[in-house]
Design an enzyme around this catalytic site. Structure first.
Site, mmCIF file in Angstrom:
data_model
loop_
_atom_site.group_PDB
_atom_site.id
_atom_site.type_symbol
_atom_site.label_atom_id
_atom_site.label_comp_id
_atom_site.label_asym_id
_atom_site.label_seq_id
_atom_site.Cartn_x
_atom_site.Cartn_y
_atom_site.Cartn_z
ATOM 1 N N LYS A 119 -83.426 -60.808 -19.999
ATOM 2 C CA LYS A 119 -82.857 -59.566 -20.139
ATOM 3 C C LYS A 119 -83.860 -58.557 -20.460
ATOM 4 C CE LYS A 119 -82.336 -60.965 -25.193
ATOM 5 N NZ LYS A 119 -81.572 -61.644 -26.166
ATOM 6 N N ARG A 140 -71.687 -60.945 -34.212
ATOM 7 C CA ARG A 140 -72.114 -59.857 -33.502
ATOM 8 C C ARG A 140 -71.058 -59.753 -32.304
ATOM 9 N NH1 ARG A 140 -78.255 -59.903 -31.506
ATOM 10 N NH2 ARG A 140 -77.293 -61.283 -29.702
ATOM 11 N N HIS A 185 -74.421 -67.882 -30.217
ATOM 12 C CA HIS A 185 -75.816 -67.594 -30.479
ATOM 13 C C HIS A 185 -76.227 -67.838 -32.295
ATOM 14 C CE1 HIS A 185 -79.542 -65.587 -29.435
ATOM 15 N NE2 HIS A 185 -79.164 -64.444 -29.757
ATOM 16 N N ARG A 200 -81.498 -72.033 -24.143
ATOM 17 C CA ARG A 200 -81.511 -70.466 -23.512
ATOM 18 C C ARG A 200 -82.815 -69.914 -24.025
ATOM 19 N NH1 ARG A 200 -76.407 -69.916 -26.016
ATOM 20 N NH2 ARG A 200 -77.337 -68.453 -27.236
ATOM 21 N N TYR A 212 -106.551 -35.487 -33.923
ATOM 22 C CA TYR A 212 -105.513 -34.368 -34.623
ATOM 23 C C TYR A 212 -105.823 -34.790 -36.160
ATOM 24 C CZ TYR A 212 -103.108 -33.324 -30.166
ATOM 25 O OH TYR A 212 -103.129 -32.669 -28.980
ATOM 26 N N CYS A 264 -102.803 -40.339 -30.052
ATOM 27 C CA CYS A 264 -102.011 -39.239 -29.511
ATOM 28 C C CYS A 264 -101.112 -39.539 -28.412
ATOM 29 C CB CYS A 264 -103.098 -38.311 -28.869
ATOM 30 S SG CYS A 264 -104.494 -37.603 -29.958
ATOM 31 N N ASP A 310 -101.090 -39.251 -25.180
ATOM 32 C CA ASP A 310 -101.696 -39.742 -24.111
ATOM 33 C C ASP A 310 -103.199 -40.454 -24.263
ATOM 34 O OD1 ASP A 310 -99.698 -38.318 -22.741
ATOM 35 O OD2 ASP A 310 -100.949 -36.689 -23.114
#
Ligand SMILES: *Cc1c(COP(=O)(O)O)cnc(C)c1O
Length: 393
Positions: free
Chosen positions: A46, A144, A176, A231, A275, A324, A326
């Site tokens: 997933k 769930r 699960h 699983r 910054y 930052c 980037d």
């Protein structure tokens, strides 16, 4: 005095890479197979293979002995089928009003949690002109997905009727675990007993489904809960479900996140960096700039306590100042650093670089969130170890 050498060297056009080692995936599947010799193995893929690439990981896992694949959404299942993968494939979380016809047509097994859900799947089976393959999901204590005990007989009756009518095949009864990473937690036995009761009720209706329950942690620690199929997800990617250090885990983390230095420069003592000037150079030093930031998944909180490090030029070096959007700045002291040098942000940990677990510890989360949190719109994913594409640097 300057240690910056040859700043004219151009970096590759790739900003940052998530390198996924498929040999590590095969190794991990082999470890899991050995841990569960009596069961079949479903590799859980997933969220695009937990960020590692579902199609590529599927190929590696199947080669290493997985015989099933598991995904969350119908789109994820369709992408695997579109890539030509024909292995048994289960999809387990669906939306109201979804069209199950294409999934049934392409031989995707479907988890079903309620009568309404079953009705929609059977409509898809009729549209496809073939029986749907059902994995009836019992809620055994996670609260769930899955049918609660009170609705189970009703769901079984409807599924048994669909099977008798030739519209469905009841392949499995499954659930699960809530506390698999605490193998001696009493809820595991409770959930297993409830699953067995749910499965027995199916058999009493003449059905003959398999049973499956175990995720990675239970695959590695609770052989009594393997039933017919295990699983594992996270362990396939080499991240230890018990957070053991790399040296103590039989698994090998598959993903390395790395970037290249795009600028290196000497900066005098007393200069604020990034910054807010959260860090000031205590001495003249060489700062290296990496072109990754929080928009790439290098989350800003990683350096809120000034503890983030990268492996650059053979040494662990501190990221200084704020992360930052980037970019981040690395303090290299008086060591030589060149534009184009590689920095590892996290990796398997065998070479001293930080690991996804280190990031998770710093961020107060789990390594699952770290590897699924790399932003692949800007980070280039590359697969190695399969005779596939080699890394670009
Ligand atoms: C994600 C998932 C798994 C795999 O869990 P891991 O802890 O990653 O091994 C197994 N089953 C279901 C239903 C899941 O959603």
């Amino acid at each position: 005095m300057s240690r910056v050498t040859d700043p004219s060297v151009r970096a590759e056009a790739v900003r940052a890479e998530a390198v996924v080692d498929l040999a590590a995936v095969r190794h991990n599947v082999d470890v899991l197979r050995r841990a569960s010799p009596g069961a079949e193995l479903m590799a859980v893929l997933k969220a695009d293979g937990y960020g590692h690439g579902a199609v590529e990981v599927a190929g590696a896992a199947l080669r290493a002995g997985a015989s099933w694949l598991g995904v969350c959404t119908l789109d994820e299942a369709a992408a695997l089928r579109a890539a030509g993968i024909t292995a048994p494939l289960l999809s387990w979380l669906h939306l109201p009003g979804e069209d199950f016809g294409p999934a049934v047509s392409s031989d995707v097994d479907l988890a079903v949690s309620s009568r309404e859900h079953l009705a929609a799947v059977l409509a898809g089976a009729r549209a496809a002109g073939r029986p749907a393959r059902l994995h009836l999901k019992a809620d055994t204590g996670l609260s769930r997905n899955g049918a609660p005990a009170a609705q189970w007989p009703d769901l079984l009756d409807a599924a048994a009727k669909a099977a008798a009518d030739g519209e469905a095949e009841v392949v499995a009864v499954w659930s699960h675990l809530a506390n698999a990473d605490t193998p001696d937690h009493p809820s595991l036995d409770v959930q297993a007993a409830r699953l067995t009761a749910a499965w027995t009720a199916a058999r009493e209706r003449g059905l003959d489904p398999i049973r499956h329950l175990a995720n990675s942690a239970a695959t590695m620690s609770r052989p009594d809960l393997h039933f017919d199929l295990v699983r594992p997800g996270i362990a396939v990617y080499g991240l230890d479900p018990f957070d053991r250090p790399v040296a103590q885990s039989p698994l090998v983390p598959a993903m390395t996140l790395r970037a290249r230095v795009v600028l290196a420069k000497r900066v005098p003592a007393g200069e604020g960096v990034s910054y807010g000037h959260a860090w000031t150079t205590p001495r003249e030093t060489t700062l290296a700039l990496l072109p990754v930031g929080y928009a790439d998944g290098v989350t800003r909180a990683l350096n809120r306590h000034g503890r983030m490090k990268v492996l650059l030029g053979g040494a662990l070096r501190p990221v200084v100042g704020r992360v930052c959007m980037d970019q981040v700045v690395v303090d290299c002291g008086d060591d030589e650093v060149r534009v184009g040098d590689e920095a590892v942000l996290f990796g398997p940990g065998t070479d001293g670089a930080p690991t996804a677990q280190d990031w998770a510890d710093e961020l107060g989360t789990i390594h699952y969130e770290v590897v699924t949190g790399v932003h692949l719109r800007r980070v280039t994913r590359v697969h190695t170890g399969a005779g596939g594409e080699e890394p670009r640097w």
